[in-house]
Design a protein around this motif. Structure first.
Motif, PDB file in Angstrom:
ATOM      1  N   GLU A 199       8.651   9.462  -1.062  1.00  0.00           N
ATOM      2  CA  GLU A 199       7.681   8.403  -1.668  1.00  0.00           C
ATOM      3  C   GLU A 199       7.514   7.520   0.104  1.00  0.00           C
ATOM      4  OE1 GLU A 199      11.541   4.702  -1.581  1.00  0.00           O
ATOM      5  OE2 GLU A 199       9.634   3.946  -1.742  1.00  0.00           O
ATOM      6  N   GLY A 200       6.241   7.182  -0.230  1.00  0.00           N
ATOM      7  CA  GLY A 200       5.127   7.368   1.255  1.00  0.00           C
ATOM      8  C   GLY A 200       3.914   6.730   0.680  1.00  0.00           C
ATOM      9  N   THR A 201       3.281   6.771   1.517  1.00  0.00           N
ATOM     10  CA  THR A 201       2.025   6.480   1.663  1.00  0.00           C
ATOM     11  C   THR A 201       1.317   7.331   0.448  1.00  0.00           C
ATOM     12  OG1 THR A 201       1.133   6.873   3.199  1.00  0.00           O
ATOM     13  CG2 THR A 201       1.360   4.568   3.664  1.00  0.00           C
ATOM     14  N   VAL A 202       0.091   7.124   0.098  1.00  0.00           N
ATOM     15  CA  VAL A 202      -0.793   8.330  -0.547  1.00  0.00           C
ATOM     16  C   VAL A 202      -1.226   9.310   1.089  1.00  0.00           C
ATOM     17  CG1 VAL A 202      -2.298   8.998  -1.626  1.00  0.00           C
ATOM     18  CG2 VAL A 202      -1.511   6.635  -2.670  1.00  0.00           C
ATOM     19  N   GLU A 203      -1.981   8.405   1.641  1.00  0.00           N
ATOM     20  CA  GLU A 203      -2.449   9.438   2.841  1.00  0.00           C
ATOM     21  C   GLU A 203      -1.231  10.918   3.238  1.00  0.00           C
ATOM     22  OE1 GLU A 203      -2.912   5.929   3.442  1.00  0.00           O
ATOM     23  OE2 GLU A 203      -3.557   6.108   2.009  1.00  0.00           O
ATOM     24  N   ALA A 204       0.352  10.083   3.873  1.00  0.00           N
ATOM     25  CA  ALA A 204       0.725  10.748   3.828  1.00  0.00           C
ATOM     26  C   ALA A 204       0.947  11.717   2.993  1.00  0.00           C
ATOM     27  CB  ALA A 204       2.469  10.480   4.436  1.00  0.00           C
ATOM     28  N   ARG A 208      -4.677   8.878  -6.217  1.00  0.00           N
ATOM     29  CA  ARG A 208      -5.135   9.192  -4.898  1.00  0.00           C
ATOM     30  C   ARG A 208      -6.708   8.026  -5.135  1.00  0.00           C
ATOM     31  NH1 ARG A 208      -8.257  14.167  -3.184  1.00  0.00           N
ATOM     32  NH2 ARG A 208      -9.455  13.388  -5.375  1.00  0.00           N
ATOM     33  N   GLU A 209      -6.375   7.956  -6.459  1.00  0.00           N
ATOM     34  CA  GLU A 209      -8.050   7.485  -6.902  1.00  0.00           C
ATOM     35  C   GLU A 209      -6.949   5.524  -6.413  1.00  0.00           C
ATOM     36  OE1 GLU A 209     -10.750   8.504  -7.642  1.00  0.00           O
ATOM     37  OE2 GLU A 209     -11.037   6.305  -7.892  1.00  0.00           O
ATOM     38  N   ILE A 210      -6.083   4.652  -6.882  1.00  0.00           N
ATOM     39  CA  ILE A 210      -6.121   3.726  -6.558  1.00  0.00           C
ATOM     40  C   ILE A 210      -5.026   3.419  -5.298  1.00  0.00           C
ATOM     41  CG2 ILE A 210      -7.181   3.353  -8.764  1.00  0.00           C
ATOM     42  CD1 ILE A 210      -4.661   2.243 -10.464  1.00  0.00           C
ATOM     43  N   CYS A 211      -3.736   3.957  -5.963  1.00  0.00           N
ATOM     44  CA  CYS A 211      -2.221   3.758  -5.191  1.00  0.00           C
ATOM     45  C   CYS A 211      -2.441   3.532  -3.646  1.00  0.00           C
ATOM     46  CB  CYS A 211      -1.383   4.551  -5.922  1.00  0.00           C
ATOM     47  SG  CYS A 211      -1.466   4.606  -7.372  1.00  0.00           S
ATOM     48  N   SER A 212      -1.358   2.291  -2.852  1.00  0.00           N
ATOM     49  CA  SER A 212      -1.272   2.244  -2.083  1.00  0.00           C
ATOM     50  C   SER A 212      -0.116   3.343  -1.661  1.00  0.00           C
ATOM     51  CB  SER A 212      -1.549   1.403  -1.031  1.00  0.00           C
ATOM     52  OG  SER A 212      -0.838   0.223  -2.259  1.00  0.00           O
ATOM     53  N   GLU A 216       6.059  -3.620  -2.626  1.00  0.00           N
ATOM     54  CA  GLU A 216       5.806  -5.088  -2.029  1.00  0.00           C
ATOM     55  C   GLU A 216       4.741  -5.590  -3.029  1.00  0.00           C
ATOM     56  OE1 GLU A 216       7.403  -6.109   0.752  1.00  0.00           O
ATOM     57  OE2 GLU A 216       8.729  -4.465   1.032  1.00  0.00           O
ATOM     58  N   LYS A 217       4.536  -6.740  -2.891  1.00  0.00           N
ATOM     59  CA  LYS A 217       3.336  -7.954  -3.383  1.00  0.00           C
ATOM     60  C   LYS A 217       1.748  -7.735  -3.337  1.00  0.00           C
ATOM     61  CE  LYS A 217       3.381 -12.606  -4.560  1.00  0.00           C
ATOM     62  NZ  LYS A 217       1.883 -13.078  -5.310  1.00  0.00           N
ATOM     63  N   GLY A 218       1.583  -7.099  -4.497  1.00  0.00           N
ATOM     64  CA  GLY A 218       0.126  -6.991  -4.564  1.00  0.00           C
ATOM     65  C   GLY A 218      -0.416  -5.560  -3.986  1.00  0.00           C
ATOM     66  N   ASP A 219       0.832  -4.418  -3.854  1.00  0.00           N
ATOM     67  CA  ASP A 219       0.695  -3.342  -3.760  1.00  0.00           C
ATOM     68  C   ASP A 219       0.112  -1.804  -5.007  1.00  0.00           C
ATOM     69  OD1 ASP A 219       0.844  -2.376  -1.142  1.00  0.00           O
ATOM     70  OD2 ASP A 219       3.120  -1.794  -1.801  1.00  0.00           O
ATOM     71  N   ILE A 220      -0.498  -1.224  -4.565  1.00  0.00           N
ATOM     72  CA  ILE A 220      -0.557  -0.446  -6.341  1.00  0.00           C
ATOM     73  C   ILE A 220       0.565   1.129  -5.625  1.00  0.00           C
ATOM     74  CG2 ILE A 220      -2.362   0.777  -7.934  1.00  0.00           C
ATOM     75  CD1 ILE A 220      -4.215  -0.700  -7.277  1.00  0.00           C
TER      76      ILE A 220
END
Lengths: 220, 249
Positions: free
Chosen positions: B225-230, B208-212, B32-36
């Motif tokens: 594939e998924g969110t970093v928290e997950a 962990r430092e910068i990715c969403s 998505e636009k704006g993601d890291i």
């Protein structure tokens, strides 16, 4: 040490040698530089791989380079005569010198350009640079030190070849050395020509190395 | 909304001496636009090949890639070069022009884009300020540290206002301290200019430092594939667990 005629002959010979060497080097690069660029980019690791073009040029370069210069000199005499109008003298010698120098220069240019870091080329591509921009700004720009060292080697080699042409009346210092040293046993004149040749090579080498060092920014 | 990057079933096969090597196997994902967006995997997992497909430095053997809805495979070579100016890339070994000074390195993409000399220089000096290297304008890359070189590379990549920034192991040659400062700079760029960033790395800490969001690559396949928290909270696959374990071992 020598009378004025001999001195004038040596001075004229030096000029003739320089004239042949520099003009042949110039023509050699007019042909050899594009040749080297095409070899470097059409190689399978290059930016425009093309096996057919590479193999043909590679073959032609190897073929020309495997002919000893003295034989090439004699072989191309009809061509020389057609272009210059005569097959002896320093202007005529420029023809075989250029033919011998171009493939040799092409090879050196090719190897200089292949030294350029692939990563930098990739970076330029990622910025949207086209082939021409990469050649002009990345390959030639980044390899400039190595190319200049190549010029120095090429000019030195061509100077040596030009002296060799003295055997068939090519003009210049080589011609003098052959006529006086070989045919007339006047070895003192031959030695002077050798000294002048050595000094010329040293000066050219010195200028080339100084320039390439001055232009090199890769060291801190 | 159309994702800024959409990767559809791409595969890449290399012809090697001893047969074919499948570096990337049937991978699909969207950014998505704006993601890291992080792409993580061990060396040889196909990360570098995959990221090079995103600006077509590598042409995939199969599948399609859409940037802003545009299919890269459908572009002419001229259109592709234009498109690449919207997709910046930074590298592990910085890939600066060694024979040009810092300002002229930053001017380089502007020269490619056809920007005038004076304007390019002005823009380069602005960008140097953004990356905090104003005092090094006249220095040559050989005189800079790794972190400084990467800052120059970042300034260079920002010159043409890209929409996407691809980072190929951009911090892997740097020490932890410098890594942190470069990551902070990337985060700042993401927030300030809204540039979508794709981070290729083998270091979990970077993700962990910068990715969403993050995708885990293993042997050419996308395994998770998924969110970093997950991913950190509850990794679903063995490969992801292994990568997390390696980080804290």
């Amino acid at each position: 040490m020598f009378d004025e005629t001999i001195r004038n002959m040596l001075i004229d010979g030096t000029w003739a040698t320089l004239y042949m060497t520099l003009v042949s080097s110039l023509f050699g690069y007019v042909v050899g530089l594009p040749l080297g660029i095409i070899l470097a980019i059409t190689d399978k690791e290059g930016i425009k791989p093309n096996a057919v073009i590479y193999k043909i040029l590679d073959f032609v370069v190897n073929l020309t380079r495997s002919i000893p210069f003295l034989i090439l000199l004699i072989m191309v005499m009809p061509l020389t005569k057609a272009i210059v109008g005569q097959s002896y003298g320093s202007t005529a010698t420029i023809v075989p010198l250029t033919i011998a120098a171009a493939p040799f220069i092409g090879r050196m240019v090719e190897s200089s350009l292949k030294e350029v870091d692939k990563g930098v080329i990739e970076a330029a591509q990622s910025m949207g640079a086209g082939t021409f921009t990469i050649i002009y700004k990345v390959l030639l720009g980044e390899a400039r030190t190595s190319l200049l060292v190549g010029v120095t080697i090429a000019v030195g080699t061509i100077l040596g070849y030009s002296a060799m042409s003295g055997v068939v009346g090519g003009g210049g210092l080589g011609d003098i050395a052959v006529r006086y040293g070989y045919y007339r046993y006047e070895t003192d004149i031959m030695f002077v020509t050798i000294i002048i040749l050595v000094v010329l090579v040293q000066i050219l080498q010195g200028i080339g190395m100084m320039l390439s060092k001055k232009l090199d920014r890769r060291r801190a | 909304m159309e994702p800024i990057i959409r990767v559809e079933n791409i595969s890449k096969t290399f012809q090697a001496n001893n047969g074919q090597v499948e570096a990337v196997k049937n991978i699909s994902f969207s950014i998505e636009k704006g993601d890291i967006f992080g792409i993580i995997g061990l060396s040889g997992a196909g990360k570098s090949t995959l990221v090079r497909c995103l600006n077509l430095l590598e042409k995939q053997s199969e599948g399609n890639i859409y940037i802003d809805g545009k299919n890269l495979m459908k572009l002419s070579s001229k259109e592709l070069r234009k498109q690449r100016q919207d997709i910046g890339m930074i590298f592990q070994h910085f890939n600066l022009l060694m024979q040009r000074n810092v300002v002229d390195n930053i001017c380089f993409p502007l020269e490619i884009a056809g920007v005038g000399r004076k304007q390019a220089k002005k823009r380069a000096l602005e960008l140097l300020e953004t990356v905090g290297l104003t005092e090094k304008a006249r220095a040559y890359p050989a005189q800079l540290s790794g972190g400084q070189k990467q800052r120059v590379a970042i300034a260079r990549v920002l010159a043409n206002n890209p929409k996407i920034l691809l980072c190929d192991e951009a911090t892997s040659a740097l020490d932890p301290q410098t890594t942190k400062s470069i990551l902070n700079l990337l985060k700042e760029i993401n927030q300030k200019y809204g540039i979508t960033i794709v981070v290729i790395t083998h270091e979990m800490a970077v993700v962990r430092e910068i990715c969403s969001k993050v995708a885990v690559l293993d042997h050419g396949r996308l395994v998770e594939e998924g969110t970093v928290e997950a991913l950190f909270g509850a990794p679903k696959t063995e490969e992801a667990k292994q990568l997390i374990l390696n980080t804290y071992a």
